[in-house]
Design a protein around this motif. Structure first.
Motif, mmCIF file in Angstrom:
data_model
loop_
_atom_site.group_PDB
_atom_site.id
_atom_site.type_symbol
_atom_site.label_atom_id
_atom_site.label_comp_id
_atom_site.label_asym_id
_atom_site.label_seq_id
_atom_site.Cartn_x
_atom_site.Cartn_y
_atom_site.Cartn_z
ATOM 1 N N GLN A 144 0.809 -1.213 0.000
ATOM 2 C CA GLN A 144 0.000 0.000 0.000
ATOM 3 C C GLN A 144 0.845 1.267 0.000
ATOM 4 O O GLN A 144 0.412 2.301 -0.498
ATOM 5 C CB GLN A 144 -0.937 -0.010 1.207
ATOM 6 N N SER A 145 2.046 1.207 0.596
ATOM 7 C CA SER A 145 2.942 2.372 0.542
ATOM 8 C C SER A 145 3.319 2.632 -0.905
ATOM 9 O O SER A 145 3.614 1.698 -1.657
ATOM 10 C CB SER A 145 4.195 2.113 1.373
ATOM 11 N N GLN A 146 3.317 3.905 -1.290
ATOM 12 C CA GLN A 146 3.588 4.259 -2.679
ATOM 13 C C GLN A 146 4.567 5.431 -2.744
ATOM 14 O O GLN A 146 4.561 6.302 -1.872
ATOM 15 C CB GLN A 146 2.286 4.651 -3.387
ATOM 16 N N ARG A 171 4.079 9.570 -1.989
ATOM 17 C CA ARG A 171 3.014 9.707 -1.004
ATOM 18 C C ARG A 171 3.624 9.812 0.383
ATOM 19 O O ARG A 171 4.790 9.484 0.582
ATOM 20 C CB ARG A 171 2.054 8.515 -1.071
ATOM 21 N N TYR A 195 4.746 9.117 4.020
ATOM 22 C CA TYR A 195 5.138 7.925 4.781
ATOM 23 C C TYR A 195 4.210 7.747 5.975
ATOM 24 O O TYR A 195 3.926 8.696 6.713
ATOM 25 C CB TYR A 195 6.587 8.079 5.249
ATOM 26 N N SER A 196 3.725 6.510 6.165
ATOM 27 C CA SER A 196 2.816 6.212 7.275
ATOM 28 C C SER A 196 3.303 4.953 7.973
ATOM 29 O O SER A 196 3.352 3.878 7.359
ATOM 30 C CB SER A 196 1.387 6.015 6.767
ATOM 31 N N VAL A 245 0.725 2.114 7.740
ATOM 32 C CA VAL A 245 0.673 1.454 6.425
ATOM 33 C C VAL A 245 1.888 0.563 6.235
ATOM 34 O O VAL A 245 1.788 -0.556 5.709
ATOM 35 C CB VAL A 245 0.574 2.510 5.310
ATOM 36 N N GLU A 271 3.531 -0.948 8.517
ATOM 37 C CA GLU A 271 3.336 -2.139 9.339
ATOM 38 C C GLU A 271 2.452 -3.159 8.620
ATOM 39 O O GLU A 271 2.723 -4.364 8.638
ATOM 40 C CB GLU A 271 2.717 -1.742 10.677
ATOM 41 N N ARG A 272 1.406 -2.665 7.959
ATOM 42 C CA ARG A 272 0.544 -3.573 7.191
ATOM 43 C C ARG A 272 1.301 -4.163 5.999
ATOM 44 O O ARG A 272 1.133 -5.343 5.666
ATOM 45 C CB ARG A 272 -0.703 -2.829 6.715
ATOM 46 N N ASP A 273 2.132 -3.356 5.347
ATOM 47 C CA ASP A 273 2.925 -3.862 4.223
ATOM 48 C C ASP A 273 3.895 -4.946 4.682
ATOM 49 O O ASP A 273 4.108 -5.945 3.976
ATOM 50 C CB ASP A 273 3.698 -2.718 3.568
ATOM 51 N N THR A 294 2.000 -8.013 5.008
ATOM 52 C CA THR A 294 1.649 -8.549 3.689
ATOM 53 C C THR A 294 2.799 -9.346 3.094
ATOM 54 O O THR A 294 2.607 -10.456 2.572
ATOM 55 C CB THR A 294 1.260 -7.406 2.739
#
Length: 780
Positions: free
Chosen positions: A131-133, A136, A138-139, A142, A144-146, A149
């Motif tokens: 989801q990180s792109q 964009r 930095y989160s 996000v 952590e979710r990546d 994944t």
């Protein structure tokens, strides 16, 4: 007196101290409440630290308007709201007199994303899921979710011990490079699949049903020996269907125990099952209280017979058959409800199909989404129901199964919901496209033709129309071929398959002294005649040329080769019956094929071929028995057959003989006893019976190796005409041959291989036998 006075004084002091403490505490609480209740009014707002995010956006998150009375709680909540936006690394909200000061530090912008340390999986497999792109903000959430994944993708590929660490590299202008550092682990395979509670079937038989496999010799190629939670979920349903289709109506899968070994390098899967008793069908009938229903016609339509193993699938097929009959008879809104009563005394289940009045519900519309390539009509063709028809939930489920069976979609979900009125439903079809084409280059080998190179292309969903397109080019030591095929499975929007096949072949026979050139184009139509039967019709135009000038060639063949090329127009049909999927007994199946071709043009002939085969599993389904009878006959009304038209028995048709190694032969010797001619001529008739048994060898099931024994009996005979003067045709009459042998079956990712070791029991002197061969294992 004094003692009492001091005691009273002490007691009074204690009460006094307690009162002072309580008063002090109450004062502090009141003071704190006053502070918390104190409000402030800000006449100015000062926002600092923001570069990309507008001040107005930050104030919107804060939710504090200029001149508004704000409490300390609201001030704290404003800071929390700004942090919750996920745009800032830190947020500080303070009251500075009449000014609200908000200081923020923005999260950096992602410059680029890279994955390091991955060798087993490519970046292209990860990046579409992250989801990180770039470009964009930095989160951390996000990222952590990546990380989860990427770790999950490794787990799906059997590498559950893989670890992923996200890192950032600071760059100027508040930018960062995001790097996922991967430490790949070894594959955590399924080491053992076991069963507890199975009495009727062996562990080996049950493992053969499951999609998940134990790790074996080819673990580097096979991916089904890695643990997948989704695959185990599918296996649970498959195992339940397996038992219930064999009459175990009370079968229960109690739980599936999945554990890791101590070294965390292998999974151990144990299925705890309770088989229950095996039931058979008892009395099977139909009934109805509706006056318009002819019950006798519905009873005659039932195919279930008393004494066969109970199967929910067979009940569903009977219900579908009765529902179709009701529609054919014009009976709308008639539902079929099976009433099943059990007889525990003789372990039978009685089934009464009751035809009752169903709800008056119509299909309002069918909505299809997700098909970016496939046309809507391809999906709609799988429905037997159209807008405005009575709603039949069973038909909708069957349509969903047909959509999935197309193979065009990775996922296909079909659901019904209430329409604009209570008596209408909307059928939603949500699909996700999957690749449907393939391009391959490879090599093949068989003991008759040697090594060959092959290039092929196939597309099962050509231009999203559901049409099939394929072509293949192959060359070998003794042959070259080009094949092209096109098919439309729903010709004229009906269950009618239209196709056209074109082939061009040339051969340079190593087993004969002649060469051939063949061209054939054949349009065809095929359609179902019953649940298990199908009829195919075709028209064909073919060109065949035979040449041969080699020294020692048979005068018989030379005479045929000296003739002109033959052009033939023919009509034909093939009827096929296959109940391996739709039969009453899941442990047995029957295949029947019968076809005829009627030739016109340079020659007039009738070519008839037939095959009947049966298969049954015995001994708790660990042993498979197969029997096949196959034959053919060529009858000429004008002209005669040539060596390229007649039947020959190859290694697949009759095991234990070389290609062209059995049947009529032109055999000649000179005065000195030297063989001058020895050519196979083929025959206008052939018949072969094949028997075989396949059984486990006691090797670990994950190796995919089983054994077999077989016996073949038959012959090919009758060249259909007399040869030139001096020609001596051997074995022109029916002369029986027989072979027997053992087989090794090996299921590999490259295909099912079969190794045959054969001994000829009945063979003629000039026959060419073969003691060993390797073939692709085929069914029927």
């Amino acid at each position: 007196m004094t003692k009492t006075t001091w005691g009273a004084l002490a007691s009074g002091s204690t009460r006094t101290m307690r009162g002072l403490v309580a008063a002090t505490a109450m004062g502090l609480v009141l003071q704190a409440s006053a502070v918390l209740a104190q409000t402030q009014v800000f006449n100015a707002v000062q926002v600092s630290g923001n570069q990309r995010v507008a001040t107005s956006t930050i104030l919107t998150y804060a939710g504090i308007a200029q001149g508004e009375a704000v409490s300390a709680d609201q001030l704290n909540a404003a800071g929390q709201n700004i942090r919750a936006s996920g745009l800032f690394e830190s947020v500080d909200v303070q009251a500075q007199g009449g000014t609200l000061a908000i200081a923020v530090v923005e999260f950096p912008t992602v410059n680029q994303i890279s994955i390091e340390g991955n060798r087993r999986l490519r970046d292209a497999e990860f990046l579409p899921l992250i989801q990180s792109q770039p470009r964009r903000i930095y989160s951390p959430a996000v990222v952590e979710r990546d990380t989860a994944t990427i770790t999950g993708l490794y787990a799906q590929n059997g590498r559950i011990n893989a670890s992923v660490t996200p890192r950032i590299i600071r760059l100027p202008d508040n930018r960062v490079d995001l790097v996922f550092e991967v430490r790949e682990s070894g594959v955590t395979e399924v080491q053992r699949i076991g069963f507890v509670g199975n009495r009727s079937f062996s562990d080996r038989r049950l493992r053969g049903v499951l999609e998940t496999k134990q790790a074996g010799l080819l673990r580097a190629i096979i991916s089904r020996d890695t643990y997948s939670e989704e695959r185990v979920g599918f296996d649970k349903q498959v195992l339940t269907d397996f038992y219930q289709s064999r009459g175990f109506a009370d079968f229960t899968l109690q739980n599936v125990d999945v554990t890791l070994t101590r070294e965390r390098d292998a999974f151990l899967i144990t299925y705890n099952i309770q088989e229950g008793q095996q039931f058979t069908f008892g009395n099977v009938g139909a009934s109805s209280a509706l006056p318009e229903v002819d019950v006798d016609s519905f009873r005659r339509a039932l195919t279930t017979r008393t004494g066969t193993s109970y199967s929910p699938g067979q009940v569903d097929r009977d219900i579908a058959r009765l529902e179709r009959l009701a529609i054919q008879q014009g009976l709308t809104f008639v539902a079929v409800e099976p009433v099943i009563t059990r007889n525990d005394r003789d372990l039978s289940l009685n089934v009464d199909y009751q035809l009752v009045r169903g709800p008056r519900i119509f299909v309002e519309r069918i909505d299809i989404e997700g098909n970016s390539t496939t046309l809507d009509r391809v999906v709609r063709n799988q429905f037997r129901t159209v807008e405005g028809d009575p709603f039949n939930p069973r038909e909708i489920r069957q349509a969903a199964d047909r959509i999935r069976a197309l193979g065009f979609f990775s996922t296909a979900e079909v659901e019904a919901r209430e329409g604009t009125t209570p008596d209408q439903v909307i059928v939603d079809v949500n699909v996700e496209e999957a690749p449907t084409g393939s391009l391959s280059f490879g090599a093949n080998y068989n003991t008759d033709d040697g090594i060959g190179l092959v290039a092929s292309f196939s597309e099962a969903n050509f231009l999203g129309r559901g049409q099939g397109l394929s072509f293949q080019i192959g060359t070998g030591a003794s042959n070259r071929r080009f094949e092209f095929g096109f098919s439309e499975p729903n010709f004229l929007d009906r269950d009618l398959r239209a196709g056209i096949d074109l082939s061009y072949r040339t051969t340079d026979n190593q087993n004969a002294d002649y060469d051939t050139e063949n061209f054939r184009v054949s349009p065809s139509l095929s359609f179902p005649l019953s649940e298990s039967g199908r009829l195919s019709t075709f028209v064909a135009v073919s060109f065949a040329d035979l040449t041969g000038e080699a020294e020692g060639i048979s005068p018989f063949i030379q005479e045929e080769a000296d003739g002109d090329a033959v052009t033939t127009t023919s009509l034909g049909y093939t009827y096929s019956f296959d109940n391996r999927r739709t039969g009453l007994d899941p442990t047995a199946g029957v295949v029947v094929r019968f076809g005829q071709e009627f030739g016109f043009g340079d020659t007039r002939f009738i070519k008839t071929t037939a095959l009947a085969a049966a298969e049954r599993r015995v001994l708790s389904e660990d042993v498979t028995l197969r029997a096949t009878i196959e034959g053919g006959h060529l009858s000429y009304q004008e002209g005669s057959s040539r060596v390229t038209d007649r039947f020959f028995l190859n290694g697949n048709t009759f095991r234990g003989f070389e290609g062209n190694g059995v049947g009529p032969r032109d055999f000649q010797v000179d005065d000195d006893g030297n063989v001058t001619v020895d050519d196979a001529l083929g025959g206008n008739s052939f018949a072969v019976a094949r028997l075989e048994a396949e059984f486990p060898l006691g090797l670990p099931e994950e190796y995919g190796i089983t054994g077999g024994v077989f016996a073949d009996y038959g012959s090919v005979w009758d060249v259909g005409r007399d040869g030139p003067a001096g020609t001596d045709i051997l074995y022109n009459d029916f002369t029986a041959r027989a072979t027997a042998g053992v087989s090794i079956f090996w299921t590999t990712p490259l295909g099912p291989l079969r190794f045959n070791f054969t001994e000829a029991l009945l063979a003629e002197e000039r026959d060419e036998t073969k003691a060993f061969d390797v073939t692709i294992s085929t069914a029927f």
